[in-house]
Design an enzyme around this catalytic site. Structure first.
Site, mmCIF file in Angstrom:
data_model
loop_
_atom_site.group_PDB
_atom_site.id
_atom_site.type_symbol
_atom_site.label_atom_id
_atom_site.label_comp_id
_atom_site.label_asym_id
_atom_site.label_seq_id
_atom_site.Cartn_x
_atom_site.Cartn_y
_atom_site.Cartn_z
ATOM 1 C CE LYS A 149 -4.670 -8.914 -4.650
ATOM 2 N NZ LYS A 149 -5.362 -9.140 -3.463
ATOM 3 C CE LYS A 189 -13.534 -6.040 -3.899
ATOM 4 N NZ LYS A 189 -13.697 -6.310 -2.418
ATOM 5 C CE LYS A 245 -4.094 -1.835 0.158
ATOM 6 N NZ LYS A 245 -5.147 -1.992 -0.636
#
Ligand code: AMP
Length: 330
Positions: A195, A198, A112
């Protein structure tokens, strides 16, 4: 006594095939045999600062999509995280025993920091603590999750164990990640790497219609094709085979892997087959999503029932935890 299972999904967008195969399908299969809790993680979604206008709609989307996948709210306990204030209190208490160093070293946090440098908030840092609180509030033993959550589950185990050690108790079980296949899985994206996610913009959503799915699959990254017999496929191609392994029959996978090994593969045929198989799987789910989303009265009933059931278990845990920590009434 039945073992307790818990799983949750952030309400940050539509559910995709990664969510389905990594987590939801496993817990839909578990709901009849275990004591199951499923929740929509709306507090977790705040780390990405959703606009107030969107927050409720996002919860409604995920809730409807969960239900459409086959979760039975009469059997399992299906609730919205922010309806259970006990989780927030347990999170506060667990934060006292979580160390900055270990939180900073978490892979998901480091990722992040890389991706959203302008918004590295404390909620992101303590994400694994809230996740641990989500799990241990119901004293869950098993957590159906994808491979990306392996480290966070390990942290939840550590926090549960640490609580037990500090207070010299065996109160919390140590939860473990769970998948019917034996190993936690990672569903790849269509962009040739990593992967499906969203925020990665590489996902096939359960709510996508047939045309959209076909378009997305046909646009998936490939290469010029194998040049030697029995060559190991590069990541982008292996990703398509991995998607086939979850969406198609074993015979289909064998057929296309053989074609690849013999240098006879036609990616157009592979993609057509893959998109047809994904559509076969998602079409009935999509129909249910549309039905459920149009039924606000049903959703209100589900959420109310879920919150009542979840709070019984959550408040019992919190009562015990306060007692163990040493809070006493005057
Ligand atoms: P998230 O969408 O990040 O809130 O993840 C919700 C659940 O879906 C977690 O259990 C994740 O491990 C799982 N999940 C998300 N993306 C994938 C993926 N690409 N492969 C497998 N599981 C996934």
């Amino acid at each position: 006594m039945k073992e307790t299972v818990l799983s949750g999904i952030r309400s940050t967008g539509n559910l995709h095939l990664g969510n389905y195969f990594g987590a939801i399908r496993n817990f839909v299969r578990m709901q009849h045999e275990y004591n199951c809790y499923f929740f929509v993680a709306d507090w977790h979604s705040l780390t990405t600062h959703p606009h107030p206008r969107d927050l409720h709609a996002n919860v409604k989307t995920v809730l409807s999509e969960y239900l459409a996948c086959g979760i039975d709210p009469e059997i399992a306990t299906l609730y919205v995280q922010s309806d259970i204030p006990e989780i927030a209190e347990l999170y506060l208490l667990m934060n006292m025993n979580a160390y900055i160093g270990e939180l900073e070293r978490t892979t998901t946090f480091k990722e992040k920091v890389r991706k959203q440098l302008d918004n590295v908030n404390a909620g992101l840092l303590t994400y694994p603590v809230l996740m641990a609180a989500d799990i241990i509030i119901h004293k869950a033993n098993k957590v159906p999750v994808g491979k990306d959550q392996e480290q966070n589950i390990e942290m939840a185990r550590r926090f549960a164990r640490r609580f037990n050690t500090i207070y010299e108790t065996e109160y919390f079980p140590e939860p473990e990640g769970f998948s019917f296949s034996g190993n936690l899985i990672k569903i790849p994206g269509l962009d040739g790497s990593g992967k499906m996610g969203k925020s990665e913009g590489n996902a096939i959503n359960l709510a996508d219609d047939a045309k959209k799915i076909h378009q997305k699959v046909m646009r998936a990254v490939t290469d010029a094709g194998p040049t030697e017999m029995n060559q190991t496929p590069p990541e982008a191609i292996e990703n398509l085979f991995k998607l086939m392994e979850v969406a198609s029959t074993p015979e289909t996978v064998i057929h296309f892997r053989e074609q690849y090994a013999k240098c006879r593969i036609r990616y157009g045929d592979l993609k057509k087959q893959l998109s047809a198989d994904i559509i076969r799987l998602t079409a009935p789910i999509r129909t249910r999503i549309l039905e459920i989303q149009a039924d606000d009265a049903y959703l209100a009933k589900v959420v109310k029932m879920g919150a009542e059931k979840a709070r019984i278990s959550a408040s019992a845990t919190l009562r015990d935890v306060r007692e163990i920590i040493g809070f006493r009434k005057f």
